[in-house]
Design a protein around this motif. Structure first.
Motif, PDB file in Angstrom:
ATOM      1  N   ILE A  27       0.841  -1.206   0.000  1.00 31.15           N
ATOM      2  CA  ILE A  27       0.000   0.000   0.000  1.00 31.15           C
ATOM      3  C   ILE A  27       0.872   1.250   0.000  1.00 31.15           C
ATOM      4  CG2 ILE A  27      -1.491   1.367   1.513  1.00 31.15           C
ATOM      5  CD1 ILE A  27      -3.037  -0.610  -0.071  1.00 31.15           C
ATOM      6  N   LEU A  30       2.201   2.594  -3.260  1.00 29.21           N
ATOM      7  CA  LEU A  30       1.293   3.295  -4.167  1.00 29.21           C
ATOM      8  C   LEU A  30       1.401   4.793  -3.939  1.00 29.21           C
ATOM      9  CD1 LEU A  30      -1.838   1.065  -3.713  1.00 29.21           C
ATOM     10  CD2 LEU A  30      -0.551   1.327  -5.816  1.00 29.21           C
ATOM     11  N   ILE A 276     -12.294   0.404  -0.988  1.00 28.58           N
ATOM     12  CA  ILE A 276     -11.512  -0.032  -2.144  1.00 28.58           C
ATOM     13  C   ILE A 276     -11.867   0.809  -3.371  1.00 28.58           C
ATOM     14  CG2 ILE A 276     -11.068  -1.931  -3.737  1.00 28.58           C
ATOM     15  CD1 ILE A 276     -11.571  -3.811  -1.380  1.00 28.58           C
ATOM     16  N   ARG A 279     -10.512   4.225  -2.984  1.00 30.00           N
ATOM     17  CA  ARG A 279      -9.078   4.197  -2.699  1.00 30.00           C
ATOM     18  C   ARG A 279      -8.713   4.936  -1.413  1.00 30.00           C
ATOM     19  NH1 ARG A 279      -9.262   1.294  -6.554  1.00 30.00           N
ATOM     20  NH2 ARG A 279      -8.512   1.574  -8.682  1.00 30.00           N
ATOM     21  N   TYR A 281      -6.780   4.317   1.674  1.00 33.88           N
ATOM     22  CA  TYR A 281      -5.857   3.270   2.099  1.00 33.88           C
ATOM     23  C   TYR A 281      -5.924   3.012   3.596  1.00 33.88           C
ATOM     24  CZ  TYR A 281      -4.168   3.958  -2.586  1.00 33.88           C
ATOM     25  OH  TYR A 281      -4.098   4.066  -3.947  1.00 33.88           O
ATOM     26  N   PHE A 284      -8.794   0.842   4.103  1.00 35.29           N
ATOM     27  CA  PHE A 284      -8.484  -0.457   3.500  1.00 35.29           C
ATOM     28  C   PHE A 284      -7.595  -1.278   4.419  1.00 35.29           C
ATOM     29  CE2 PHE A 284      -5.630  -3.047   0.865  1.00 35.29           C
ATOM     30  CZ  PHE A 284      -6.573  -3.896   0.323  1.00 35.29           C
TER      31      PHE A 284
ATOM     32  N   THR B 361      -7.521  -6.816  -4.709  1.00 37.04           N
ATOM     33  CA  THR B 361      -7.419  -5.363  -4.681  1.00 37.04           C
ATOM     34  C   THR B 361      -5.982  -4.907  -4.887  1.00 37.04           C
ATOM     35  OG1 THR B 361      -9.169  -5.418  -3.067  1.00 37.04           O
ATOM     36  CG2 THR B 361      -8.035  -3.343  -3.349  1.00 37.04           C
ATOM     37  N   LEU B 362      -5.057  -5.539  -4.153  1.00 39.82           N
ATOM     38  CA  LEU B 362      -3.664  -5.118  -4.266  1.00 39.82           C
ATOM     39  C   LEU B 362      -3.145  -5.324  -5.685  1.00 39.82           C
ATOM     40  CD1 LEU B 362      -2.193  -6.302  -0.874  1.00 39.82           C
ATOM     41  CD2 LEU B 362      -2.591  -3.984  -1.652  1.00 39.82           C
ATOM     42  N   LEU B 365      -4.550  -2.573  -7.801  1.00 37.38           N
ATOM     43  CA  LEU B 365      -3.927  -1.275  -7.558  1.00 37.38           C
ATOM     44  C   LEU B 365      -2.535  -1.212  -8.171  1.00 37.38           C
ATOM     45  CD1 LEU B 365      -4.949  -0.668  -3.841  1.00 37.38           C
ATOM     46  CD2 LEU B 365      -5.889   0.415  -5.854  1.00 37.38           C
ATOM     47  N   HIS B 366      -1.818  -2.340  -8.107  1.00 33.25           N
ATOM     48  CA  HIS B 366      -0.428  -2.302  -8.542  1.00 33.25           C
ATOM     49  C   HIS B 366      -0.246  -2.628 -10.018  1.00 33.25           C
ATOM     50  CE1 HIS B 366       2.120  -1.415  -5.130  1.00 33.25           C
ATOM     51  NE2 HIS B 366       1.153  -1.930  -4.398  1.00 33.25           N
ATOM     52  N   ILE B 455     -14.849  -3.578  -7.703  1.00 35.32           N
ATOM     53  CA  ILE B 455     -13.455  -3.605  -7.273  1.00 35.32           C
ATOM     54  C   ILE B 455     -12.556  -3.780  -8.492  1.00 35.32           C
ATOM     55  CG2 ILE B 455     -11.772  -4.947  -5.959  1.00 35.32           C
ATOM     56  CD1 ILE B 455     -14.047  -5.494  -3.980  1.00 35.32           C
TER      57      ILE B 455
END
Lengths: 318, 518
Positions: A27, A30, A276, A279, A281, A284, B361-362, B365-366, B455
């Motif tokens: 996280i 990001l 989510i 966004r 974090y 999350f 999700t990760l 995001l990435h 998502i």
């Protein structure tokens, strides 16, 4: 026994720390949401980030993160949603909704599931069993959201018996009639899956137990069928069923992502999905913390409960 | 006496003859054909009727996903601004009520407005009408009408550039099909303020009313009088007006005046078109949506096929990759045991404890920006998906690796890899295959859940998925349930069939487990 329990708990903590570390690092890698997107005083946002240590090296942040959690239960503040409000507080207001819905649903589902499963096992390979097994197969396979839509369409739109969204706590208490009525569609939708799973499991376990030799012995020594079933078969069949029910009870804390979304229940699952999609974090991470811990604890409790329910099972032995 | 006795100890050699001297002694050939492992399983599978039906349904759904996009006029990116939320319509089965129509209860004004649409071009948007119902108290009249969702779109104003306008005129002249219709006097009023503006071509009794129900003139019996209200100009090229006239439709009173068919504006022309004909002109085919359209005007039939295609591709690739990873990981773990097993087991323990939604999700995001949404979803499924198979394989290895035949093979000098792949693994193949097949419904469900919750967003990459379709339809659950019904039925059918199929496979490979759950 104690040694085994301690070993399991330590392993659980290790697993938990590894998972949280991975999530934290991923996280933090990001980019932060642009300050301009926040649409507020840019200076203020920057100051807050500075104060929260967002500009420090990642190891320092990691240390601070754990320190805040362990000492104050502090997961930071909302960045994108509930801006500036404490994550922990918001989450604590959301959890009761999830608990209430899930509690009602399993309180309805467990007796039905157990009874259906026992009935099917006792009538094995008769038409009653085939009927129940087919229904269970259907409900087990059909995705939960499909019957959620059906329930919503029939109970909320066509007949109008129940309101579309959950009542809020300001209007009604958690265990009031208004709250219950507003949650009935969600409770029913959730119960379908639990009933199906439990019926399936109970039927399988009980019908396996019923073939055991000791049951034949029990009948031979003069017990009636009912006596043999209640005193011998049921108690043995319950050994794997009870841990499963226990797991369900721990799981009520977590709510359901999809059902809460469909019926707009402001529970923890809904919060997770929102965090989510927008966004956020901090939310999350806090939610991930909660869910991972819940999953691990549930697994551990279920595993250990076998040993307590049935003393014949020796823990930690192969 | 003694002569008759045969001396058994000294029988002369000549007395012996070889029995069947010229006969070749061989094993008798089996009358039956040999039945291999898979053949045996298949034979058992064939006997299981429900699984067989499930397998056929899966095959049909698969063919649907595979073939439909090739033969459909539509694709996922096709959107239409006017044909939104159309009801399912099939030319072949229209007698079953699959005709794109539905019952509405409308007021007198609504009834007039809908019947006026068809009146102008000789069609009809209202298929059937009930007797008028008069509400007690207010005295208002209501009708129940069976309304065609395609026809009710009626007319629309479209803005064309000069070239497009000329092309449209040529099309009209060459085919003789009228697309452009005269522009009515209340154009200004209705275009700006009335939802179905282009359909108000008739004279209104009350022009100040700006809702769709703007009152129409009625005769003494309450029947609507459709009196045209078109703009008529003496000179076709008068002022800033430019008109198109279809031969035989001059509309003039004295041979000099004309209907105005287009209005020139800064960018080109605004014309009033009959939308169904304009659609045919624009797209080259008639609008026909077997499963209707959603609120973006997308064809549900083709979207469903594309969504199913995505689900199938994703699920099948995930199960293949998981099979490979799971088998290799589980074999190594189970075969070597000891410290290797301990370490590898801890790794898979940790991975399996991460909630799937966190992984998904990760990864989104990435990776979604770098490799796209679908591959990152695939990675997310693969990251934790193989653990189930690996643990099955591991258990099988623990069960078989110390059995006598493995020991014998090892004594004869078989290498580790030979022992793993030739001796132990084939024993557990049935369980592994069942496990691999049962991954598919799980992946399809999770994928639809993630896209439903938003998502994972696939729409940006020109794709769609069943979950996206469900979330599109959810807002219209009460008014247009067909949008959500088709994907929901599809995915339910798919899940049920896959589970039945998987159970059938399990019973076929492991007859001893028949009827047991898990």
């Amino acid at each position: 026994m104690l040694k085994y329990v301690i070993k399991r708990i330590l392993l659980m903590i290790l697993t938990f720390i590894v998972i949280m570390t991975m999530c934290f690092v991923l996280i933090k890698m990001l980019p932060l949401p642009a300050v301009k997107e926040q649409g507020r005083d840019v200076q203020l946002v920057l100051q807050r980030r500075e104060a929260m240590g967002y500009n420090k090296p990642i190891m320092t942040q990691y240390y601070l993160y754990w320190r805040h959690i362990l000492l104050a239960g502090d997961f930071g503040v909302g960045e994108q949603m509930y801006v500036g409000q404490e994550v922990t507080k918001i989450m604590l207001t959301k959890i009761p909704y999830s608990i209430v819905v899930n509690l009602y649903s399993i309180l309805i589902a467990i007796p039905i599931g157990l009874l259906l499963g026992i009935y099917a096992a006792l009538k094995k390979n008769k038409w009653q069993d085939h009927f129940i097994s087919t229904l269970v197969m259907l409900f087990y396979s059909v995705p939960s959201y499909v019957y959620a839509f059906l329930v919503q369409y029939i109970l909320c739109f066509k007949t109008g018996w129940f309101p579309l969204t959950a009542a809020s706590r300001e209007v009604a208490g958690f265990f009031s009639w208004t709250m219950f009525r507003s949650m009935v569609p969600a409770v029913i939708s959730l119960a379908f899956g639990t009933v199906a799973g439990l019926t399936r499991f109970t039927r399988a376990e009980l019908s396996e137990v019923l073939t055991g030799d000791y049951l034949l012995l029990a009948r031979t020594k003069g017990l009636t069928r009912n006596q043999a079933i209640t005193r011998h078969a049921m108690r043995n069949a319950m050994v794997p069923i009870l841990p499963m029910i226990l797991g369900e009870f721990i799981g009520i804390l977590g709510g359901s992502l999809i059902i809460e979304n469909i019926f707009s229940i402001p529970g923890i699952g809904n919060l997770y999905v929102t965090s989510i999609t927008v966004r956020d974090y901090n939310f999350f991470m806090a939610d991930t913390f909660f869910y991972t811990l819940l999953g691990l604890v549930a697994g551990l409790v279920v595993d250990l409960s076998y040993g307590f329910i049935d003393p014949r099972i020796k823990m930690g032995q192969r | 006496m003694a002569d008759k006795r045969i001396n058994l100890e000294n029988i002369p050699k000549e007395k012996f003859a070889l029995a069947g001297e010229n006969r070749r002694i061989t094993d008798t050939k089996f009358e039956t054909k040999p039945v291999g492992y898979f053949k045996d399983a298949f034979n058992r599978f064939k006997k299981n009727k429900s699984s067989l039906v499930a397998a056929i349904i899966i095959l049909l759904l698969f063919l649907f996903a595979l073939i439909v996009p090739f033969f459909s006029n539509y694709n996922v990116t096709f959107r239409d601004g006017y044909y939104k939320m159309l009801l399912p319509k099939s030319k072949l089965f229209s007698f079953l009520g699959w005709d794109g129509c539905s019952w509405y209860t409308v007021s007198q004004a609504g009834y007039d407005s809908y019947s006026a649409i068809g009146y102008e071009y000789g069609g009809s948007a209202v298929r059937k009408t009930s007797e008028p119902m008069v509400e007690e108290g207010t005295g208002k009249t209501y009708y129940k009408i069976y309304l065609d969702s395609y026809e009710k779109v009626g007319f629309a104003y479209v803005d064309l550039t000069e070239d497009e306008f000329i092309a449209l005129k040529d099309y009209q002249n060459s085919t003789g099909i009228q697309v452009c219709y005269p522009i009515p006097e209340n154009y200004k009023m209705s275009y700006q303020s009335v939802a179905n503006g282009a359909n108000l071509w008739y004279k209104l009794a009350d022009t100040s009313n700006t809702t769709t129900g703007a009152a129409l003139r009625h005769d003494e019996n309450g029947m609507p009088i459709f009196e045209n209200n078109y703009i008529i100009k003496d000179n076709p090229t008068y002022g800033r007006y430019d008109s198109l006239r279809i031969p035989g439709d001059d509309g003039g009173k004295n041979g000099k005046s004309w209907y105005v068919y287009s209005i020139k504006n800064q960018t080109g022309y605004r014309v009033r078109v009959l939308y169904s004909e304009y659609y045919k002109y624009k797209n080259g085919f008639e609008a026909n949506h077997l499963f209707g359209t959603n609120q973006h005007g997308q064809d549900i039939f083709v979207c469903l096929a594309m969504g199913a295609r995505l689900s199938f591709i994703l699920a099948i690739s995930v199960s293949i990759i998981n099979f490979i990873i799971g088998v290799s990981y589980g074999s190594v773990e189970g075969y070597y045991g000891g410290l290797v097993d301990l370490i590898m087991e801890r790794i898979s323990d940790i991975l399996s404890s991460v909630p799937f939604i966190v992984v998904a999700t990760l990864f989104q995001l990435h990776l979604a920006n770098r490799v796209g949404a679908v591959p990152s979803l695939l990675f997310a499924f693969v990251l934790t998906g193989w653990i189930g198979i690996a643990s099955r394989v591991r258990t099988q290895f623990y069960r078989f690796k110390n059995s006598e035949y493995v020991l014998a093979a090892r004594t004869l000098g078989a290498r580790d890899s030979r022992l793993i792949f030739r001796h132990v693994l084939p024993n557990s193949l049935g369980t592994i295959i069942t496990g691999t097949v049962l991954i598919i419904p799980g992946v399809i469900f999770s994928e639809s859940m993630l896209t439903y919750l938003g998502i994972v967003n696939l729409e940006t990459s020109g794709l769609t998925s069943i979950g996206t379709m469900l979330s599109n339809g959810q807002a219209y659950l009460s008014t247009f349930p067909h949008i959500i019904m088709f994907p929901a039925v599809f995915i339910s059918l798919l899940e049920i069939s896959f589970n039945l199929f998987g159970n059938g496979l399990r019973d076929a490979f492991n007859p001893s487990l028949r009827g047991a759950e898990e």
